[in-house]
Design a protein around this motif. Structure first.
Motif, mmCIF file in Angstrom:
data_model
loop_
_atom_site.group_PDB
_atom_site.id
_atom_site.type_symbol
_atom_site.label_atom_id
_atom_site.label_comp_id
_atom_site.label_asym_id
_atom_site.label_seq_id
_atom_site.Cartn_x
_atom_site.Cartn_y
_atom_site.Cartn_z
ATOM 1 N N ASP A 118 0.819 -1.212 0.000
ATOM 2 C CA ASP A 118 0.000 0.000 0.000
ATOM 3 C C ASP A 118 0.851 1.260 0.000
ATOM 4 O O ASP A 118 0.381 2.351 -0.298
ATOM 5 C CB ASP A 118 -0.937 -0.006 1.221
ATOM 6 N N ASP A 149 2.495 7.001 0.021
ATOM 7 C CA ASP A 149 1.281 6.213 -0.231
ATOM 8 C C ASP A 149 1.274 5.771 -1.695
ATOM 9 O O ASP A 149 1.400 6.601 -2.592
ATOM 10 C CB ASP A 149 0.063 7.102 0.069
ATOM 11 N N ARG A 150 1.127 4.469 -1.958
ATOM 12 C CA ARG A 150 1.130 3.969 -3.338
ATOM 13 C C ARG A 150 -0.209 3.378 -3.749
ATOM 14 O O ARG A 150 -0.305 2.703 -4.777
ATOM 15 C CB ARG A 150 2.221 2.886 -3.507
ATOM 16 N N ARG A 151 -1.289 3.645 -2.989
ATOM 17 C CA ARG A 151 -2.574 3.020 -3.321
ATOM 18 C C ARG A 151 -3.099 3.479 -4.687
ATOM 19 O O ARG A 151 -3.650 2.675 -5.442
ATOM 20 C CB ARG A 151 -3.598 3.304 -2.223
ATOM 21 N N VAL A 170 -1.179 1.642 -7.369
ATOM 22 C CA VAL A 170 -1.597 0.232 -7.457
ATOM 23 C C VAL A 170 -2.918 0.129 -8.222
ATOM 24 O O VAL A 170 -3.088 -0.733 -9.092
ATOM 25 C CB VAL A 170 -1.711 -0.410 -6.059
ATOM 26 N N ALA A 171 -3.849 1.048 -7.935
ATOM 27 C CA ALA A 171 -5.138 1.038 -8.644
ATOM 28 C C ALA A 171 -4.924 1.262 -10.143
ATOM 29 O O ALA A 171 -5.550 0.590 -10.983
ATOM 30 C CB ALA A 171 -6.057 2.115 -8.067
ATOM 31 N N SER A 210 -2.884 -7.656 -1.499
ATOM 32 C CA SER A 210 -2.375 -6.411 -0.916
ATOM 33 C C SER A 210 -1.581 -6.695 0.360
ATOM 34 O O SER A 210 -2.038 -7.440 1.227
ATOM 35 C CB SER A 210 -3.553 -5.488 -0.593
ATOM 36 N N GLY A 237 -0.338 -4.888 3.603
ATOM 37 C CA GLY A 237 -0.481 -3.659 4.393
ATOM 38 C C GLY A 237 0.858 -3.325 5.032
ATOM 39 O O GLY A 237 1.084 -3.637 6.205
ATOM 40 N N PRO A 278 -7.831 -3.192 -0.465
ATOM 41 C CA PRO A 278 -8.547 -2.609 -1.608
ATOM 42 C C PRO A 278 -9.657 -3.535 -2.121
ATOM 43 O O PRO A 278 -9.557 -4.756 -2.003
ATOM 44 C CB PRO A 278 -7.448 -2.447 -2.671
ATOM 45 N N SER A 296 -5.884 -10.107 1.119
ATOM 46 C CA SER A 296 -4.773 -9.652 1.965
ATOM 47 C C SER A 296 -3.638 -10.676 1.881
ATOM 48 O O SER A 296 -3.862 -11.835 1.509
ATOM 49 C CB SER A 296 -5.229 -9.518 3.416
#
Length: 669
Positions: free
Chosen positions: A196, A206-208, A211-212, A226, A228, A237, A242
């Motif tokens: 994340d 933050d790389r969310r 990633v999306a 993902s 965490g 996400p 997880s």
């Protein structure tokens, strides 16, 4: 000839793993070698006998034995160990000489507290993740992609993927979306495992969103997992699993899918600074044999060692490091900013001693890093042995760029006079060093000690003849098992042949300048495609930087030679990054020119010197000489370099502005 800075101890043959290998050759093969040079010559002449000895000496676990060692010797197309089936992960997880409770993965970073995995825990993690991938439908040949840093999970994922005969590929999470999709759209992964975010120093990243965007750009994805990492308590996400679910408890035993010797293990990528990164496919058997040879015989690593290399998962040195347990060594992983000290409750402060203290804390015996890092420590006046207890350290490795003589001397003056410094060079293309050090040979300042066993490296003059004691094009004239299986999506091998064999048919041209002296020592002086060719004399860029960046005022530099279409001397342009608060003036220009003239030659004196804010570098810290040259000769920035592959893409703009200004000035009124 450089000064001798280290000599092998008198009992080196009794104490070293290469000494044990020589005894084994005497007992099992009836072969006796007077010195390293004789051993090397045999290893590159009798390829069958040498590589079979590596297979036998290290007792490679195979499911079916090979019918031959080298079925076809030509390049490209050499066929190694036909008929053999094996599995890289099975050979790594054997961890020879290690007990179940021995720590084999020691992972430190700036995002979470340290994590240690024992041999038993590593096998258990791989067993669970392997079963988890199987539940997701992953089978041999599927691609599993990791957008993850240098942490235990990434390593476990590599081994679990390999255990199934699936194919692994990693990108460090500092890579931007475009860089990642340029790589992975080519190989179409079925599973993505992503963090994340992470901390770099004390700064959360933050790389969310990235990633999306990566998920959206990869229609081949069937599952996303993902980790965490930045926020362990954060939500998973939508549509993702997880890491805990992937690694859930299970009764499934750990099994290893037997695959052919050249079955794809992982895909590495060229730096991708121009055009799409080349997807370089490496095989299970070739990587295993090459890494057993290098790690044990050259780096002298075994069950009493803790092996560290400062790298990200976007550089081939990570793949090299994590083969350590195959020879019994524990590996030390680090994720974060190597130039700062981070302490709870205090802001991060610049500190190049952090990695040296990590070495002390983890009992590291072999400390690998890059030449730019060692030179930065030297420039900062750091004395590592004063900031950390380095008594366990016996080897220091340097790669990524040529290490000049003053870098060698600094290591012996400030790290320790008993360590063996091994400067090595190789590449992503072979996932190893083909020139480096060996316990049997002394260390000379500024010199790579030898050509590695099994690597028939030569220097070639302009007319293609081998030369000794002269600068030449680095070529490899006999096949090595870790040469790529091929490029992805290159069914007839055209792109692969073009990349390495188009200049000298049947001979691998690497793209570096090398000088090999009469005793086999090597000096690499930069990329051959970035050569400074003035008045017919080829000058390597490495020696140039050594002088310029040796000045206190200069922090970084890049030099390019613009050829003259009329056949004249052309123009030599030097760009410098100066220490904080300094501005380039005529006095400093004169000083730089004087140093270059005195240390090198009048030919090295640049026609112009300009100040820039930053030198463009790849994510693995390599200078971008060729893209800078392209921009200066009119190529638009976006065509000259893939910005996502750079640590500082904005640095290119000043060269574009400079090129525009020059063009305007040069136009006739």
């Amino acid at each position: 000839m450089g000064d001798v800075l280290w000599t092998p101890p008198a009992d080196v043959l009794e104490r070293s793993r290469i000494g044990g290998y020589l005894r084994w050759l005497r007992e099992h093969r009836g072969l006796d070698f007077a010195d390293y040079d004789a051993l090397w010559r045999w290893s590159v002449t009798d390829l069958d006998a040498f590589w079979r000895s590596i297979w036998d000496h290290f007792e490679v676990i195979a499911h079916t034995p090979p019918t031959a060692t080298l079925a076809e010797r030509g390049m490209p197309g050499a066929r190694w160990f036909p008929g053999a089936t094996l599995n890289y992960a099975e050979n790594v997880l054997r961890m020879p000489g290690r007990a179940d409770d021995d720590p084999v993965v020691i992972a430190h970073g700036q995002t979470r507290p340290p994590v240690t995995l024992t041999a038993r825990e590593l096998r258990e993690q791989v067993r669970r993740v392997s079963a988890g991938l199987r539940r997701l439908g992953v089978t041999a040949g599927d691609r599993v992609a990791a957008y993850a840093p240098n942490i235990g999970e990434t390593y476990v994922l590599l081994l679990a993927t390999a255990s199934l005969g699936a194919i692994f590929s990693s990108c460090a999470p500092e890579f931007g979306t475009r860089s990642v999709t340029d790589r992975w759209q080519q190989i179409e992964p079925a599973v993505l495992v992503a963090v994340d975010g992470y901390r770099y120093g004390d700064k959360p990243v933050d790389r969310r969103a990235e990633v999306a965007a990566i998920r959206a750009a990869l229609p081949s994805l069937r599952h996303t997992v993902s980790i965490g990492y930045l926020d362990p308590a954060g939500p998973v996400p939508e549509g993702a699993l997880s890491w805990a679910e992937l690694a859930a408890p299970t009764d499934e035993p750990l099994t290893f899918t037997p695959v052919p010797f050249d079955h794809p293990l992982y895909v590495l990528y060229s730096s991708g600074t121009t055009g799409l990164p080349k997807p370089i496919v490496h095989g299970h058997g070739g990587i295993l044999l090459e890494h057993l040879k290098m790690l044990a015989l050259h780096h002298d690593l075994g069950p009493t060692d803790r092996f560290f290399w400062f790298t990200t998962t976007g550089w081939m040195m990570w793949n090299f490091l994590v083969s350590g347990p195959a020879v019994g060594a524990s590996i030390v992983l680090f994720d974060g900013n190597p130039g700062v000290r981070v302490e709870p409750g205090r802001p991060a402060e610049p500190d190049l001693g952090a990695l040296w203290r990590l070495a002390a804390e983890t009992g590291t015996t072999y400390f690998g890093t890059s030449a730019p890092f060692l030179l930065a420590c030297r420039k900062a006046g750091l004395v590592p042995r004063e900031v950390a207890d380095l008594s366990a350290l016996r080897g220091v490795g340097s790669t990524g760029a040529p290490l000049p003589a003053e870098g060698f001397r600094w290591v012996y003056e400030t790290v320790g006079d008993q360590v063996q410094l091994q400067s090595l060079s190789g590449g992503t293309d072979v996932c190893t060093g083909f020139v480096g050090g060996v316990p049997l040979l002394p260390v000379y300042a500024g010199e790579i000690a030898c050509r590695a066993l099994g690597a028939k490296v030569e220097a070639r003059s302009a007319d293609g003849t081998p030369v000794i004691g002269e600068l030449g094009e680095l070529v490899i004239t006999e096949p090595m098992p870790s040469m790529p299986v091929g490029f992805w999506n290159d069914p007839d091998g055209t792109r692969y042949a073009e990349a390495y064999f188009s200049v000298y048919p049947g001979v691998w041209r690497h793209g570096d300048w090398i000088t090999i002296n009469s005793r086999g020592g090597c000096v690499i002086t930069g990329r051959s495609d970035a050569t400074l060719n003035r008045g017919g004399v080829r000058l390597g860029t490495a020696e140039f930087y050594s002088v310029v960046e040796g000045l206190d005022e200069v922090v970084d530099s890049v030099v390019v030679h613009l050829e003259d279409d009329e056949g004249g001397a052309g123009e030599l342009l030097l760009f410098v990054v100066l220490a904080d608060g300094l501005t380039l003036d005529d006095a400093l220009r004169k000083k730089i020119c004087r140093e270059l003239r005195t240390a090198l030659s009048p030919r090295h004196v640049p026609d112009e010197i300009h100040q820039v804010r930053a030198v463009p570098r790849t994510l693995s810290a390599k200078k971008l000489e060729v893209p800078v040259k392209k921009i200066l000769t009119g190529t638009p920035v976006d065509q000259a370099a893939a910005k996502g592959a750079l640590v500082n893409p904005e640095s290119l703009e000043s060269f574009a502005t400079f090129a525009e200004r020059r063009t305007t000035h040069q136009q006739p009124a």
